[in-house]
Design a protein around this motif. Structure first.
Motif, mmCIF file in Angstrom:
data_model
loop_
_atom_site.group_PDB
_atom_site.id
_atom_site.type_symbol
_atom_site.label_atom_id
_atom_site.label_comp_id
_atom_site.label_asym_id
_atom_site.label_seq_id
_atom_site.Cartn_x
_atom_site.Cartn_y
_atom_site.Cartn_z
ATOM 1 N N THR A 150 0.842 -1.203 0.000
ATOM 2 C CA THR A 150 0.000 0.000 0.000
ATOM 3 C C THR A 150 0.871 1.244 0.000
ATOM 4 O OG1 THR A 150 -1.725 -1.162 1.244
ATOM 5 C CG2 THR A 150 -1.835 1.241 1.212
ATOM 6 N N CYS A 167 -7.669 9.395 -2.662
ATOM 7 C CA CYS A 167 -7.407 8.293 -1.737
ATOM 8 C C CYS A 167 -8.359 7.129 -1.998
ATOM 9 C CB CYS A 167 -7.569 8.747 -0.293
ATOM 10 S SG CYS A 167 -6.705 10.285 0.110
ATOM 11 N N GLU A 168 -7.823 5.927 -1.996
ATOM 12 C CA GLU A 168 -8.657 4.732 -2.124
ATOM 13 C C GLU A 168 -9.492 4.523 -0.871
ATOM 14 O OE1 GLU A 168 -8.122 0.140 -3.741
ATOM 15 O OE2 GLU A 168 -6.412 1.186 -2.828
ATOM 16 N N LYS A 180 -3.419 4.125 -1.213
ATOM 17 C CA LYS A 180 -3.685 3.617 -2.556
ATOM 18 C C LYS A 180 -3.087 2.223 -2.658
ATOM 19 C CE LYS A 180 -3.249 8.174 -4.800
ATOM 20 N NZ LYS A 180 -2.932 8.930 -3.578
ATOM 21 N N LEU A 196 -0.277 2.560 -9.245
ATOM 22 C CA LEU A 196 -1.196 2.762 -8.127
ATOM 23 C C LEU A 196 -2.635 2.685 -8.602
ATOM 24 C CD1 LEU A 196 0.485 5.788 -6.274
ATOM 25 C CD2 LEU A 196 0.863 3.334 -5.922
ATOM 26 N N ASN A 197 -3.524 2.296 -7.692
ATOM 27 C CA ASN A 197 -4.945 2.216 -7.990
ATOM 28 C C ASN A 197 -5.730 2.980 -6.929
ATOM 29 O OD1 ASN A 197 -7.384 0.904 -9.360
ATOM 30 N ND2 ASN A 197 -7.674 0.315 -7.224
ATOM 31 N N VAL A 198 -6.711 3.764 -7.376
ATOM 32 C CA VAL A 198 -7.585 4.496 -6.462
ATOM 33 C C VAL A 198 -8.991 3.920 -6.489
ATOM 34 C CG1 VAL A 198 -8.591 6.735 -5.897
ATOM 35 C CG2 VAL A 198 -6.240 6.615 -6.732
ATOM 36 N N ASN A 222 0.307 6.505 -11.813
ATOM 37 C CA ASN A 222 -0.839 6.691 -10.924
ATOM 38 C C ASN A 222 -2.079 6.704 -11.823
ATOM 39 O OD1 ASN A 222 -2.558 7.319 -8.823
ATOM 40 N ND2 ASN A 222 -1.654 9.324 -8.393
#
Length: 278
Positions: A150, A167-168, A180, A196-198, A222
């Motif tokens: 994370t 922010c996730e 994220k 990165l994944n949101v 991102n």
């Protein structure tokens, strides 16, 4: 009379020294390395807001985009690279041109606005690129991904633009921990880099993009917070980037500031000095 003449000569020599220094700096920036300060979070966590780096211009050769644009709004100064080197713009070619490689982190000139962007090169001429439920497909084959923990940061204004991160685990209050999901993505050829994944959004599911000859397809690491080649230039995106609009490759971070200005040395991140960009 002699003192006045001596003073005038001293002033003239100072002016000449400044002019020569500016000319040398301009030639150095045009031909070799261009400074670049990361203003946004589209390349996290490979590049953070406030990272300062030099762009290697020699590796891809030279075009009109190699000339610097000089924009100082407070002085009303707006000199575009094409104003200086427009004579080099012709048939999407370069002088001593080198071929960009898939996975390179590249600075390029936006084909419409002329602004400088930095993204990762994903699609080469002739490639077919698609996103399906957040996974990248290149020529019909998925780019393998694996969990990589994370990515965390504080929810607060970042950099000179003062943008707050997405922010996730949102919504997150001011000063809270913004998270994220982080993954390793492996591109054809074996290059592995972090993404990165949101959330799941429209840009995570696309049609097939066929990269035209002489053009390239770019994505931000991102993925859910990047204006890149998934959106056409006519819709405010990057679209396919012509070969001649590439400026250079980002190889190494020199230093990084977590504050609103790179001059705030007390906010420099001690773990990012001379950090290689992967």
């Amino acid at each position: 009379m002699g003192e006045k003449s001596s003073f005038a000569g001293s002033v003239l020599e100072t002016i000449k020294t400044i002019v020569y220094a500016l000319l040398i700096a301009g030639i150095f920036r045009t031909l070799f390395f261009q400074p670049f300060w990361i203003p946004s979070g589209s390349m996290k966590d490979t590049l953070l807001v406030g990272d300062f780096l030099f762009v290697n211009k020699m590796v891809y050769g030279y075009s009109h985009a190699s000339c610097p644009s000089i924009r100082i709004a407070s002085l009303g100064l707006d000199i575009d690279a094409e104003d200086i080197c427009g004579w080099m713009k012709s048939d999407n070619s370069r002088i001593w041109g080198g071929e960009p490689q898939r996975g390179d982190v590249v600075v390029f000139r936006h084909p419409v606005s002329g602004s400088d962007y930095i993204k990762r090169l994903i699609g080469l001429p002739g490639d077919k690129i698609q996103m399906q439920r957040g996974q990248l497909f290149i020529n019909g084959e998925p780019a393998p991904t694996e969990p990589a923990g994370t990515f965390t940061e504080r929810f607060e204004p970042q950099g000179p633009e003062g943008r707050t991160p997405r922010c996730e685990n949102g919504p997150v209050g001011a000063g809270g921990i913004c998270e994220k999901s982080r993954y390793w993505e492996t591109l054809p050829g074996g290059l592995k880099h972090a993404i990165l994944n949101v959330t799941m959004q429209g840009s995570d599911n696309t049609g097939v993009y066929t990269v035209p000859d002489g053009h390239y397809f770019f994505l931000g690491d991102n993925r859910d917070n990047s204006t890149d080649s998934r959106v056409a230039q006519t819709a405010g995106g990057v679209g396919y980037v012509p070969y001649e609009d590439i400026i250079g490759r980002a190889d190494r971070i020199m230093f990084s500031s977590a504050g609103r200005s790179m001059l705030f040395f007390w906010t420099w991140r001690s773990d990012r000095y001379f950090k290689a960009i992967e």
